[in-house]
Design an enzyme around this catalytic site. Structure first.
Site, PDB file in Angstrom:
ATOM      1  CG  HIS A 152      -1.830   0.990   1.154  1.00  0.00           C
ATOM      2  ND1 HIS A 152      -1.555   2.387   1.734  1.00  0.00           N
ATOM      3  CD2 HIS A 152      -3.195   1.162   0.930  1.00  0.00           C
ATOM      4  CE1 HIS A 152      -2.689   2.965   1.602  1.00  0.00           C
ATOM      5  NE2 HIS A 152      -3.691   2.458   1.219  1.00  0.00           N
ATOM      6  CG  ASP A 178      -8.112   4.078  -0.936  1.00  0.00           C
ATOM      7  OD1 ASP A 178      -7.940   3.492   0.359  1.00  0.00           O
ATOM      8  OD2 ASP A 178      -7.332   4.651  -1.325  1.00  0.00           O
TER       9      ASP A 178
HETATM   10 MN    MN Z   1      -5.721   2.901   0.682  1.00  0.00          MN
END
Ligand code: MN
Length: 400
Positions: free
Chosen positions: A241, A362
């Site tokens: 990430h 997200d």
């Molecule tokens: Mn993220």
């Protein structure tokens, strides 16, 4: 009190759960009307709702939030501190703006930031309600960036363990709604490898998350090899990430606030992956499986040029045995997190293959209704849509 007013977290959660209990038919109504709309627009028969596993969904535990606040208060050169100050170190950290599950996040930056910490901390009330209201079946949860990677070694190990314990508890209470990626402390690679083993063998989690660089170093660095070795041996995917650019590449990003999702995240993480490809480390760990977000951090679009410059035998290929595109095929999958562009999705699928692409929201940084509309309406065959929306995630993360 009308919507949008600031209330304390407990009152807001209580109110929200009573609203949700009273309106149990929301998910059906919303899915139906969206499917009907799409049927009208395209002239096709109304499609059945597709199962949805969202694969890059953030959470935080109070202990990590408190430790991040301490780091933010200490200050320093790291570009991480900008977002950390906004989320963890603002006066509004104990209150939040109540929203109905389908309300898009406010566009004003500070109002938006106020919504983040409560949404990161909450797993079982607001989040499940929002998932229900939008027809999202599963969140694959991971500790929000920068995870434990800015803490001193001992604290990082302790908090990764605690976060993994909490994660496995919540997955245990909602096994059909949540799956989880384990955190670890790259500051101590040997301890990280042990925690990775516990996360898979004891806690039953679905893989690992790391937020790009640690101490301004990248995973090709030999000090991190025990982590790559553990991921390969446990046959569980490692999600890389983003974090903002490391200190050495920070300056051109800082003055226009380009360090985050706007640009810095993609450049940073794309660079990290290029390092893995070109360092030869993927020849040492050929079976490792890595997942990256944001439609592949621009790499699919760049792939022809990467191959042109760095195929074995060419000038820029100093250590790699395979072409960058061959590593991408063999070792990587991507998610759509935070990049709800149907044209980019079509390109990524055609370029790297339908088996390599997974849907993500997200959460809570981007809009759930927006990402759901994106995957429901993108120009895909029914089979492709199923693969991206949930089948690839079930296979790659072993989610049943
Ligand atoms: Mn993220």
């Amino acid at each position: 009190m009308k919507e949008g007013a600031i209330v304390d977290r407990r009152t807001a959660l209580a109110r929200l759960s009573s609203v949700v209990a009273a309106g149990a038919s929301w998910p059906k109504l919303i899915s139906k009307s969206r499917a009907e709309d799409s049927g009208r627009r395209t002239g096709r028969a109304v499609r059945a709702r597709v199962r949805k596993i969202a694969t890059e969904e953030a959470f935080v535990i109070p202990e990590v939030a408190a430790a991040l606040r301490e780091v933010a208060q200490k200050g320093g050169p790291s570009l991480d501190l900008k977002l950390m100050n906004l989320i963890y170190n603002s006066a509004s950290a104990s209150t939040f703006e109540i929203q109905t599950p389908t309300t898009p996040p406010p566009t004003n930056r500070d109002a938006y930031a106020r919504t983040l910490l409560p949404r990161l901390l909450d797993l079982e009330e607001h989040r499940l309600a929002e998932m229900d209201a939008n027809g999202v079946d599963v969140h694959l949860l991971s500790l929000a960036t920068p995870g434990v990677q800015m803490f001193a070694r001992g604290k990082a190990i302790e908090l990764a363990t605690l976060a993994n314990d909490r994660l496995s508890e919540v997955v245990g209470r909602h096994p059909k709604r949540f799956a989880g990626l384990a955190s670890f402390a790259p500051q101590d690679a040997a301890a990280a490898a042990k925690e990775m083993e516990r996360a898979i063998k004891t806690l039953g989690l679905n893989g690992f998350i790391v937020n790009s660089h640690t101490d301004n170093r990248y995973l090709d660095d030999q000090r991190f090899w025990p982590i790559l070795e553990a991921a390969e041996a446990l046959d569980a995917p490692l999600y890389i990430h983003p974090r903002p650019p490391s200190d050495g590449m920070a300056a051109p990003f800082a003055d226009y606030r380009m360090e985050g999702a706007i640009w810095g995240y993609g450049v940073e993480t794309g660079t990290h992956v290029a390092r893995l490809m070109l360092s030869g480390v993927l020849d040492r760990f050929p079976k490792i499986r890595i997942v990256i977000g944001h439609m592949g951090e621009a790499l699919p679009y760049w792939l022809w040029r990467l191959d042109y410059m760095a195929s074995p035998g060419s000038r820029a290929a100093l250590r790699n045995k395979l072409k960058p595109s061959e590593y991408l095929q063999r070792n990587f999958a991507i998610t759509t997190s935070g990049l709800d562009d149907p044209l980019a999705l079509r390109y990524a699928i055609d370029k790297i293959g339908i088996d390599h692409v997974m849907w993500a929201i997200d959460y809570p940084f981007q809009s759930t209704p927006g990402s759901v509309a994106f995957i429901e309406n993108a120009s895909l065959s029914d089979t492709e849509r199923e693969q991206v929306a949930y089948r690839n995630a079930e296979r790659i993360f072993r989610i049943s």
